[in-house]
Design a protein around this motif. Structure first.
Motif, short mmCIF file in Angstrom:
data_model
loop_
_atom_site.label_atom_id
_atom_site.label_comp_id
_atom_site.label_asym_id
_atom_site.label_seq_id
_atom_site.Cartn_x
_atom_site.Cartn_y
_atom_site.Cartn_z
N ASP A 148 0.85 -1.20 0.00
CA ASP A 148 0.00 0.00 0.00
C ASP A 148 0.88 1.25 0.00
OD1 ASP A 148 -2.29 -1.46 0.07
OD2 ASP A 148 -2.49 -1.38 2.25
N LYS A 149 1.91 1.17 0.85
CA LYS A 149 2.80 2.32 0.99
C LYS A 149 4.23 1.84 0.85
CE LYS A 149 -0.07 5.32 3.58
NZ LYS A 149 -0.02 6.56 4.32
N LEU A 150 5.08 2.76 0.42
CA LEU A 150 6.47 2.38 0.26
C LEU A 150 7.36 3.61 0.39
CD1 LEU A 150 7.35 3.32 -2.90
CD2 LEU A 150 5.76 1.51 -3.41
N ASP A 151 8.60 3.35 0.76
CA ASP A 151 9.62 4.39 0.78
C ASP A 151 10.42 4.23 -0.51
OD1 ASP A 151 12.00 5.76 0.96
OD2 ASP A 151 12.21 5.44 3.11
N PRO A 152 10.21 5.11 -1.49
CA PRO A 152 10.81 4.91 -2.81
C PRO A 152 12.33 4.80 -2.76
CG PRO A 152 9.24 6.73 -2.87
CD PRO A 152 9.39 6.33 -1.43
N TYR A 153 12.98 5.63 -1.91
CA TYR A 153 14.44 5.57 -1.84
C TYR A 153 14.92 4.23 -1.28
CZ TYR A 153 15.05 10.44 -3.16
OH TYR A 153 15.07 11.62 -3.85
N GLY A 156 12.32 9.87 -11.89
CA GLY A 156 13.54 10.09 -11.11
C GLY A 156 13.14 10.66 -9.77
N LEU A 157 13.59 10.03 -8.69
CA LEU A 157 13.23 10.51 -7.35
C LEU A 157 14.01 11.78 -7.04
CD1 LEU A 157 13.26 7.20 -5.27
CD2 LEU A 157 11.42 8.19 -6.63
N VAL A 158 13.30 12.77 -6.53
CA VAL A 158 13.95 14.02 -6.13
C VAL A 158 13.38 14.47 -4.79
CG1 VAL A 158 14.48 14.80 -8.47
CG2 VAL A 158 12.27 15.40 -7.47
N ARG A 159 14.21 15.19 -4.05
CA ARG A 159 13.81 15.71 -2.74
C ARG A 159 13.30 17.14 -2.82
NH1 ARG A 159 13.28 11.73 1.08
NH2 ARG A 159 15.14 10.44 1.25
N SER A 160 13.54 17.81 -3.93
CA SER A 160 13.15 19.21 -4.04
C SER A 160 12.95 19.58 -5.51
CB SER A 160 14.24 20.11 -3.45
OG SER A 160 15.41 19.98 -4.24
N PRO A 210 10.15 13.94 -12.86
CA PRO A 210 10.46 13.94 -11.43
C PRO A 210 9.33 13.33 -10.59
CG PRO A 210 9.91 16.16 -12.17
CD PRO A 210 9.89 15.28 -13.39
N LEU A 211 9.71 12.59 -9.57
CA LEU A 211 8.76 12.16 -8.55
C LEU A 211 9.25 12.77 -7.25
CD1 LEU A 211 6.37 10.49 -7.49
CD2 LEU A 211 7.93 8.56 -7.23
N LEU A 212 8.52 13.77 -6.80
CA LEU A 212 8.92 14.53 -5.63
C LEU A 212 8.62 13.74 -4.35
CD1 LEU A 212 10.13 17.28 -4.83
CD2 LEU A 212 7.82 18.22 -4.86
N VAL A 213 9.67 13.48 -3.60
CA VAL A 213 9.52 12.77 -2.32
C VAL A 213 9.94 13.75 -1.24
CG1 VAL A 213 10.14 10.70 -1.01
CG2 VAL A 213 10.17 10.63 -3.51
N GLU A 214 8.97 14.48 -0.72
CA GLU A 214 9.31 15.55 0.22
C GLU A 214 9.37 15.05 1.66
OE1 GLU A 214 7.73 19.82 -1.16
OE2 GLU A 214 6.24 18.23 -1.29
N SER A 215 8.59 14.03 1.92
CA SER A 215 8.44 13.60 3.30
C SER A 215 9.23 12.32 3.54
CB SER A 215 6.95 13.39 3.57
OG SER A 215 6.77 12.50 4.63
N GLU A 216 9.59 12.09 4.79
CA GLU A 216 10.24 10.84 5.17
C GLU A 216 9.19 9.73 5.30
OE1 GLU A 216 13.56 10.33 5.61
OE2 GLU A 216 13.95 12.39 4.99
N GLU A 217 7.93 10.14 5.36
CA GLU A 217 6.84 9.16 5.50
C GLU A 217 6.75 8.30 4.24
OE1 GLU A 217 4.66 8.95 8.26
OE2 GLU A 217 6.28 10.19 9.08
N PRO A 218 6.35 7.05 4.39
CA PRO A 218 6.16 6.22 3.20
C PRO A 218 5.09 6.83 2.28
CG PRO A 218 6.06 4.90 5.20
CD PRO A 218 6.09 6.33 5.64
N MET A 219 5.25 6.62 0.99
CA MET A 219 4.33 7.15 -0.01
C MET A 219 3.29 6.10 -0.37
SD MET A 219 6.32 8.99 -3.09
CE MET A 219 5.31 10.17 -3.92
#
Ligand SMILES: [Zn+2]
Length: 167
Positions: free
Chosen positions: A7-12, A89-93, A106-115
């Motif tokens: 359901d959720k995942l941490d892409p990095y 491509g995963l990006v933080r900003s 880009p796939l923006l991953v701003e939070s440390e929470e799983p996506m």
């Protein structure tokens, strides 16, 4: 390879572990699509690999779905098969997104929470849906009829204007 979809995942984390996820996701779980779909009984077929490509943390694969949109003209069903090649491509900003090679979205991953996986999937599907879905045969008339009628009116309008000016 994971047989069930998370359901959720941490892409990095998935990139570091070189995970591949493959399976079916119910369209009913994709709530942002609901307004656009006539029914959401089907599934989206997901096959995504998380891996590094050079220095980029990438999500590469395919998302396929047989969507049924509502034609904005006749409001009837409009079958809309989607087969989307995914290359994220995963990006933080946003700044990091600007540095991505053009081949990646880009796939923006701003939070440390799983996506939520559903969020990634519905973003991809939304890109494949036209802004105004309609049947080809429901499209605006291509016959010159209306344009010709307007052109015929114009000389009279111009004449009327001329008469007013002369009064
Ligand atoms: Zn239609």
């Amino acid at each position: 390879m994971l047989d069930h979809l998370p359901d959720k995942l941490d892409p990095y984390e998935f990139v570091e572990k070189k995970r591949r996820i493959k399976g079916k996701l119910a369209l009913s779980a994709l709530d942002r699509l609901h307004d656009l779909l006539l029914n959401f009984e089907g599934v989206a077929n997901i096959d995504l690999e998380f891996r590094r490509e050079a220095r980029i943390a990438a999500v590469v694969g395919r998302i396929e779905a047989e969507l049924v949109l509502r034609c904005q003209c006749c409001l009837e069903a409009l079958p809309w098969p989607v087969a989307s090649e995914v290359r994220l491509g995963l990006v933080r900003s946003i700044d990091e997104a600007d540095l991505l090679p053009e081949a990646f979205e880009p796939l923006l991953v701003e939070s440390e929470e799983p996506m939520a996986l559903a969020d990634i999937v519905q973003d991809e599907l939304l890109l494949a849906i036209p802004p105004i879905p309609q049947h080809e045969y429901c499209g605006p008339p291509k016959k010159p009829g209306k344009a010709a009628a307007e052109a015929r009116e114009n000389p009279f309008a111009a004449l009327a204007q001329l008469k007013k000016t002369n009064l």
